[in-house]
Motif scaffolding. Structure first.
Motif, short mmCIF file in Angstrom:
data_model
loop_
_atom_site.label_atom_id
_atom_site.label_comp_id
_atom_site.label_asym_id
_atom_site.label_seq_id
_atom_site.Cartn_x
_atom_site.Cartn_y
_atom_site.Cartn_z
N THR A 1 6.10 2.51 4.85
CA THR A 1 5.77 1.61 5.95
C THR A 1 7.06 1.06 6.55
O THR A 1 7.96 0.66 5.81
CB THR A 1 4.87 0.47 5.46
N SER B 1 0.83 -1.21 0.00
CA SER B 1 0.00 0.00 0.00
C SER B 1 0.86 1.26 0.00
O SER B 1 2.00 1.25 0.46
CB SER B 1 -0.90 0.03 1.24
N VAL C 1 0.84 5.17 1.36
CA VAL C 1 0.21 6.08 2.33
C VAL C 1 0.64 7.49 2.00
O VAL C 1 1.82 7.77 1.78
CB VAL C 1 0.60 5.71 3.77
N ARG D 1 -4.67 5.97 2.00
CA ARG D 1 -3.92 4.75 1.74
C ARG D 1 -4.50 4.13 0.48
O ARG D 1 -5.71 3.94 0.36
CB ARG D 1 -3.99 3.76 2.89
N ARG E 1 -8.08 3.82 2.43
CA ARG E 1 -8.32 4.77 3.52
C ARG E 1 -8.33 6.17 2.93
O ARG E 1 -7.45 6.53 2.14
CB ARG E 1 -7.22 4.64 4.56
#
Length: 97
Positions: free
Chosen positions: A94, A2, A4, A56, A39
């Motif tokens: 991340t 993912s 972000v 996200r 998100r």
């Protein structure tokens, strides 16, 4: 993996309510229209009165599609001339545990 993104949005003082409404509309549209959105949450920074969008995305292709999609295009048009400074985008990495 993912992707972000933190987007910091500082409205001009006279346009804060209009910017807030445009952002809320975008949240609803992006969540329902943009495939790959994991998100998309709007927050308010109490120190500055600005807004922070926490995003996200499933992958870079989903983020690219969002940037070219109708919800984001409409948001960009609604924010035109209503921000104190350009939107600041902070991509995050991340940290694996």
């Amino acid at each position: 993996m993912s992707i972000v993104i933190i987007a910091e949005i500082e409205p001009s003082s006279r346009d804060a309510a209009t910017v807030r409404e445009a952002l809320l509309t975008a949240v609803t549209r992006v969540r329902s229209e943009d495939d790959g959105c994991e998100r998309y949450e709007l927050h308010r920074d109490p120190r500055t009165g600005g807004f922070v969008m926490v995003e996200r995305w499933r992958d870079q292709a989903a983020l690219d599609a969002h940037a070219a999609g109708p919800a984001f295009v409409a948001l960009s048009a609604a924010l035109e001339g209503r921000l104190a400074v350009p939107i600041a985008l902070r991509p995050l990495e991340t940290v694996e545990v």
